[in-house]
Enzyme design. Structure first.
Site, PDB file in Angstrom:
ATOM      1  N   VAL A  11       0.836  -1.207   0.000  1.00  0.00           N
ATOM      2  CA  VAL A  11       0.000   0.000   0.000  1.00  0.00           C
ATOM      3  C   VAL A  11       0.868   1.253   0.000  1.00  0.00           C
ATOM      4  O   VAL A  11       0.611   2.209  -0.740  1.00  0.00           O
ATOM      5  CB  VAL A  11      -0.953  -0.013   1.223  1.00  0.00           C
ATOM      6  CG1 VAL A  11      -1.710   1.306   1.337  1.00  0.00           C
ATOM      7  CG2 VAL A  11      -1.945  -1.164   1.106  1.00  0.00           C
ATOM      8  N   GLU A 152      -7.854   2.525   1.299  1.00  0.00           N
ATOM      9  CA  GLU A 152      -7.500   2.232  -0.096  1.00  0.00           C
ATOM     10  C   GLU A 152      -8.339   1.054  -0.583  1.00  0.00           C
ATOM     11  O   GLU A 152      -8.720   0.204   0.198  1.00  0.00           O
ATOM     12  CB  GLU A 152      -5.995   1.953  -0.220  1.00  0.00           C
ATOM     13  CG  GLU A 152      -5.403   0.999   0.796  1.00  0.00           C
ATOM     14  CD  GLU A 152      -5.611  -0.469   0.469  1.00  0.00           C
ATOM     15  OE1 GLU A 152      -5.900  -0.768  -0.688  1.00  0.00           O
ATOM     16  OE2 GLU A 152      -5.491  -1.288   1.403  1.00  0.00           O
ATOM     17  N   PHE A 153      -8.593   1.064  -1.892  1.00  0.00           N
ATOM     18  CA  PHE A 153      -9.363  -0.030  -2.490  1.00  0.00           C
ATOM     19  C   PHE A 153      -8.530  -0.657  -3.607  1.00  0.00           C
ATOM     20  O   PHE A 153      -9.023  -0.911  -4.697  1.00  0.00           O
ATOM     21  CB  PHE A 153     -10.703   0.488  -3.018  1.00  0.00           C
ATOM     22  CG  PHE A 153     -11.532   1.173  -1.966  1.00  0.00           C
ATOM     23  CD1 PHE A 153     -12.238   0.435  -1.021  1.00  0.00           C
ATOM     24  CD2 PHE A 153     -11.570   2.554  -1.874  1.00  0.00           C
ATOM     25  CE1 PHE A 153     -12.968   1.066  -0.021  1.00  0.00           C
ATOM     26  CE2 PHE A 153     -12.310   3.196  -0.883  1.00  0.00           C
ATOM     27  CZ  PHE A 153     -13.014   2.447   0.049  1.00  0.00           C
ATOM     28  N   GLU A 156      -4.379  -6.099  -5.653  1.00  0.00           N
ATOM     29  CA  GLU A 156      -3.030  -6.480  -6.087  1.00  0.00           C
ATOM     30  C   GLU A 156      -3.093  -6.900  -7.545  1.00  0.00           C
ATOM     31  O   GLU A 156      -4.039  -7.553  -7.976  1.00  0.00           O
ATOM     32  CB  GLU A 156      -2.510  -7.630  -5.223  1.00  0.00           C
ATOM     33  CG  GLU A 156      -2.194  -7.153  -3.826  1.00  0.00           C
ATOM     34  CD  GLU A 156      -1.516  -8.224  -2.985  1.00  0.00           C
ATOM     35  OE1 GLU A 156      -0.789  -9.062  -3.541  1.00  0.00           O
ATOM     36  OE2 GLU A 156      -1.727  -8.202  -1.771  1.00  0.00           O
ATOM     37  N   LEU A 269     -18.341 -12.951  -8.803  1.00  0.00           N
ATOM     38  CA  LEU A 269     -19.221 -14.118  -8.721  1.00  0.00           C
ATOM     39  C   LEU A 269     -18.542 -15.317  -9.392  1.00  0.00           C
ATOM     40  O   LEU A 269     -19.210 -16.223  -9.857  1.00  0.00           O
ATOM     41  CB  LEU A 269     -20.557 -13.823  -9.415  1.00  0.00           C
ATOM     42  CG  LEU A 269     -21.515 -12.880  -8.672  1.00  0.00           C
ATOM     43  CD1 LEU A 269     -22.763 -12.619  -9.500  1.00  0.00           C
ATOM     44  CD2 LEU A 269     -21.927 -13.458  -7.309  1.00  0.00           C
ATOM     45  N   GLY A 276      -8.400 -15.726  -1.311  1.00  0.00           N
ATOM     46  CA  GLY A 276      -7.214 -15.752  -0.464  1.00  0.00           C
ATOM     47  C   GLY A 276      -6.596 -14.371  -0.470  1.00  0.00           C
ATOM     48  O   GLY A 276      -7.272 -13.379  -0.728  1.00  0.00           O
ATOM     49  N   CYS A 279      -5.895  -9.481   2.128  1.00  0.00           N
ATOM     50  CA  CYS A 279      -6.928  -8.495   2.458  1.00  0.00           C
ATOM     51  C   CYS A 279      -8.255  -9.135   2.806  1.00  0.00           C
ATOM     52  O   CYS A 279      -8.728  -9.006   3.942  1.00  0.00           O
ATOM     53  CB  CYS A 279      -7.087  -7.516   1.313  1.00  0.00           C
ATOM     54  SG  CYS A 279      -5.655  -6.460   1.175  1.00  0.00           S
ATOM     55  N   LYS A 339      -3.832 -15.013  -6.621  1.00  0.00           N
ATOM     56  CA  LYS A 339      -4.572 -14.665  -7.837  1.00  0.00           C
ATOM     57  C   LYS A 339      -3.533 -14.287  -8.891  1.00  0.00           C
ATOM     58  O   LYS A 339      -2.344 -14.121  -8.543  1.00  0.00           O
ATOM     59  CB  LYS A 339      -5.543 -13.524  -7.571  1.00  0.00           C
ATOM     60  CG  LYS A 339      -4.887 -12.192  -7.251  1.00  0.00           C
ATOM     61  CD  LYS A 339      -5.926 -11.112  -7.185  1.00  0.00           C
ATOM     62  CE  LYS A 339      -5.270  -9.756  -7.159  1.00  0.00           C
ATOM     63  NZ  LYS A 339      -6.219  -8.667  -7.124  1.00  0.00           N
ATOM     64  N   ARG A 346       0.426 -14.891   0.332  1.00  0.00           N
ATOM     65  CA  ARG A 346      -0.116 -14.850   1.695  1.00  0.00           C
ATOM     66  C   ARG A 346      -1.568 -15.340   1.674  1.00  0.00           C
ATOM     67  O   ARG A 346      -2.383 -14.875   0.883  1.00  0.00           O
ATOM     68  CB  ARG A 346      -0.024 -13.444   2.265  1.00  0.00           C
ATOM     69  CG  ARG A 346       1.417 -13.052   2.579  1.00  0.00           C
ATOM     70  CD  ARG A 346       1.535 -11.624   3.013  1.00  0.00           C
ATOM     71  NE  ARG A 346       1.077 -10.714   1.990  1.00  0.00           N
ATOM     72  CZ  ARG A 346       0.920  -9.402   2.175  1.00  0.00           C
ATOM     73  NH1 ARG A 346       1.174  -8.866   3.349  1.00  0.00           N
ATOM     74  NH2 ARG A 346       0.510  -8.644   1.190  1.00  0.00           N
TER      75      ARG A 346
HETATM   76  C1  UDX Z   1      -9.082  -6.906  -2.315  1.00  0.00           C
HETATM   77  C2  UDX Z   1     -10.139  -5.889  -2.760  1.00  0.00           C
HETATM   78  O1  UDX Z   1     -10.651  -6.275  -4.045  1.00  0.00           O
HETATM   79  C3  UDX Z   1      -9.543  -4.498  -2.807  1.00  0.00           C
HETATM   80  O2  UDX Z   1     -10.549  -3.539  -3.130  1.00  0.00           O
HETATM   81  C4  UDX Z   1      -8.957  -4.179  -1.410  1.00  0.00           C
HETATM   82  O3  UDX Z   1      -8.373  -2.908  -1.377  1.00  0.00           O
HETATM   83  C5  UDX Z   1      -7.935  -5.222  -1.026  1.00  0.00           C
HETATM   84  O4  UDX Z   1      -8.542  -6.515  -1.067  1.00  0.00           O
HETATM   85  P1  UDX Z   1      -7.038  -8.188  -3.463  1.00  0.00           P
HETATM   86  O5  UDX Z   1      -6.812  -8.853  -2.162  1.00  0.00           O
HETATM   87  O6  UDX Z   1      -5.869  -7.634  -4.193  1.00  0.00           O
HETATM   88  O7  UDX Z   1      -8.071  -6.956  -3.317  1.00  0.00           O
HETATM   89  O8  UDX Z   1      -7.706  -9.266  -4.422  1.00  0.00           O
HETATM   90  P2  UDX Z   1      -9.109  -9.488  -5.123  1.00  0.00           P
HETATM   91  O9  UDX Z   1      -8.987  -9.184  -6.564  1.00  0.00           O
HETATM   92  O10 UDX Z   1     -10.212  -8.838  -4.389  1.00  0.00           O
HETATM   93  O11 UDX Z   1      -9.235 -11.078  -4.973  1.00  0.00           O
HETATM   94  C6  UDX Z   1      -9.279 -11.686  -3.688  1.00  0.00           C
HETATM   95  C7  UDX Z   1      -9.427 -13.187  -3.797  1.00  0.00           C
HETATM   96  O12 UDX Z   1     -10.728 -13.522  -4.232  1.00  0.00           O
HETATM   97  C8  UDX Z   1      -8.470 -13.875  -4.776  1.00  0.00           C
HETATM   98  O13 UDX Z   1      -7.977 -15.046  -4.157  1.00  0.00           O
HETATM   99  C9  UDX Z   1      -9.322 -14.216  -5.953  1.00  0.00           C
HETATM  100  O14 UDX Z   1      -8.867 -15.350  -6.649  1.00  0.00           O
HETATM  101  C10 UDX Z   1     -10.674 -14.472  -5.282  1.00  0.00           C
HETATM  102  N1  UDX Z   1     -11.835 -14.272  -6.151  1.00  0.00           N
HETATM  103  C11 UDX Z   1     -12.101 -13.009  -6.640  1.00  0.00           C
HETATM  104  C12 UDX Z   1     -12.689 -15.310  -6.426  1.00  0.00           C
HETATM  105  O15 UDX Z   1     -12.477 -16.451  -5.969  1.00  0.00           O
HETATM  106  N2  UDX Z   1     -13.789 -15.091  -7.205  1.00  0.00           N
HETATM  107  C13 UDX Z   1     -14.087 -13.853  -7.713  1.00  0.00           C
HETATM  108  O16 UDX Z   1     -15.110 -13.737  -8.390  1.00  0.00           O
HETATM  109  C14 UDX Z   1     -13.214 -12.802  -7.432  1.00  0.00           C
END
Ligand code: UDX
Length: 461
Positions: A11, A152-153, A156, A269, A276, A279, A339, A346
């Site tokens: 961040v 922050e939103f 990664e 969805l 994972g 966050c 992802k 982590r």
């Molecule tokens: C998230 C939030 O999206 C972001 O706004 C916040 O600031 C930090 O946390 P991030 O952790 O980078 O971001 O990843 P994100 O894209 O949200 O994905 C999180 C997890 O959900 C991943 O493991 C991803 O594979 C999983 N996922 C996401 C699903 O299993 N299905 C989906 O439809 C979307």
């Protein structure tokens, strides 16, 4: 404006780099001197698309510098962004000791009033506690500190784009002066007046982001409420996937149609192995803990977390179903990062899958475009290769654990030839079931009907 960023993790680096690119003078500091030395030498300690360009061009323009001298950094700026980690304790509660340490440092080192902005994800009411701590630690100086929350939103893998082109900027403030300072800081982003590393020839037209000014507790809640809602959406899709398997539906058809309703929306969805990263799992736990602490029943969120944990069990059931005996089977793993487009492992679901497969005696070989080194540090005993075909060689099963686009582009005919048994378990629903069956694979995924041999033969005609 002169800004300070304390904490050079994900961040802090995205915030510092992008605010410097937006025209501010930024000094970033961290108590990890190795990290600062590497940043000073132009090496970014994390993999994040475009972040290296943003940081290098801000450093070259003299708008961003890194220092281990936190006192000097604090004195150099009017506004200080706290971007230190808030890892979960065993109870799920966020550990705020790094924020407390930074508050003490700011109070001791500052020689003039500062606006202190919480950027780290923190439970509601941290802002008030932070203001109290700053004033207690700084009582001998007589300085007054203003506090704000600016969640922050950033996702990664797309953090730079998210910073430059946000849907909304949320600032929780207590004074008109803090409101004014934060508006000034974000004015280039809101008005689209900055060097965008993503679109050097001009950014595509898009609506200006909303600049939302709220109270500090609302801003803190917005962050947790948003991430928890996303987590619930994913778990919801995963339960629908399980239902589809039992009732003969196809989760992709169901969620696509659901998502066309603008009240629901298509994103988050995607069924599969679950969420994972550092966050969503951490924020959901902290939110559950916070609700428990103040006596609010948030069983809804507890269920979303439970459903998410069960995704690993659901994959293991599929593995046992197809392989029968897991012991001594050669299993290839495509993907380790939580992802795509990140090297972050982590709380990555892939790590839990590795633990379970190892406990059952499988022989593992894994690949990932970015996350192999980090995974090797945790599991040095499994085999790694940068070549997915080598991972497939002689395998009794190949698991897709992260949906990197380059995996989709593999020569699957070659993968088929390399494998001892052409069995694909696609835990991210990345591949098309019919295409895989037509190529002669045994193929299984989440919530999508298995294509049987007669359909396959029919389509092949
Ligand atoms: C998230 C939030 O999206 C972001 O706004 C916040 O600031 C930090 O946390 P991030 O952790 O980078 O971001 O990843 P994100 O894209 O949200 O994905 C999180 C997890 O959900 C991943 O493991 C991803 O594979 C999983 N996922 C996401 C699903 O299993 N299905 C989906 O439809 C979307």
């Amino acid at each position: 404006m002169k800004l300070v960023v304390i904490g050079c993790g994900y961040v802090g680096l995205v915030t510092g780099g992008c605010l410097a690119a937006a025209g501010h003078d930024v000094v970033a500091t961290d108590n990890d001197s190795g990290k600062i030395a590497s940043l000073q030498a132009g090496r970014i300690p994390i993999y994040e698309p475009h972040l290296d360009e943003v940081i290098a061009s801000a450093q070259n323009a003299g708008r961003l510098r890194f220092t281990t001298d936190t006192g000097e950094a604090i004195r150099s700026g009017e506004v200080i962004f706290i971007c230190v980690g808030t890892p979960p304790r065993e109870t799920g509660e966020a550990d705020l000791s790094a924020i407390d340490n930074v508050a003490r440092l700011i109070a001791m080192e500052a020689r003039s009033p500062k606006l202190v902005v919480e950027k780290s994800t923190v439970p509601a009411q941290t802002g008030q506690k932070l203001r109290r701590a700053l004033n207690v630690y700084g009582r001998s100086s007589g300085l007054q500190f203003d506090v704000a929350s600016n969640p922050e939103f950033l996702r990664e893998g797309t953090g730079v784009g998210d910073f430059f082109h946000p849907d909304r900027i949320v600032v929780g403030v207590e004074t008109p002066e803090a409101d004014r300072q934060l508006r000034e800081i974000y004015e280039p982003i809101v008005g689209g007046r900055f060097d965008c590393a993503l679109h050097p020839h001009g950014c595509p037209a898009s609506p200006d982001p909303e600049f939302l000014v709220t109270t500090i507790p609302s801003a803190e809640l917005i962050k947790h409420a948003s991430n928890s809602f996303l987590a619930m959406k994913i778990s919801y899709a995963n339960v629908i996937a399980d239902l589809c398997e039992r009732l003969g539906g196809n989760v992709e058809e169901v969620t696509r149609a659901m998502g066309l309703d603008p009240r629901i929306g298509r994103q988050f969805l995607n069924a599969g192995l679950g969420f994972g990263g550092f966050c969503l799992p951490k924020d959901i736990q902290a939110f559950i803990h916070l609700a428990d602490q103040v006596g609010v029943d948030f069983s809804l969120l507890k269920e979303a977390e439970r459903v998410n944990r069960q995704r690993i069990d659901r994959l293991m059931e599929k593995i046992r179903h197809h392989l029968w005996v897991v012991k001594d089977k050669q299993v290839g793993l495509l993907g380790l990062a939580f992802k795509p487009f990140t090297d972050d492992i982590r709380l990555a679901p892939a790590l839990d899958v590795i633990r379970q497969l190892r406990a059952e005696g499988a022989k593992l070989r894994a690949t990932d475009p970015e996350a192999m080194e980090r995974t090797r540090a945790i599991f040095p005993e499994i085999a790694y290769s940068g070549d997915p075909y080598e991972v497939a060689r002689g395998a009794d099963a190949l698991l897709v654990l992260t949906e990197w686009p380059q995996f989709k582009q593999l020569d699957w005919g070659r993968i088929h030839r390399e494998m001892a048994r052409p069995l694909i378990l696609d835990a991210r629903n990345m591949l098309d079931p019919l295409t895989m069956r037509l190529q002669g694979f045994e193929y299984d995924s989440f919530g999508r009907p298995a294509v049987d041999a007669s359909v396959t033969a029919e389509s092949a005609r």
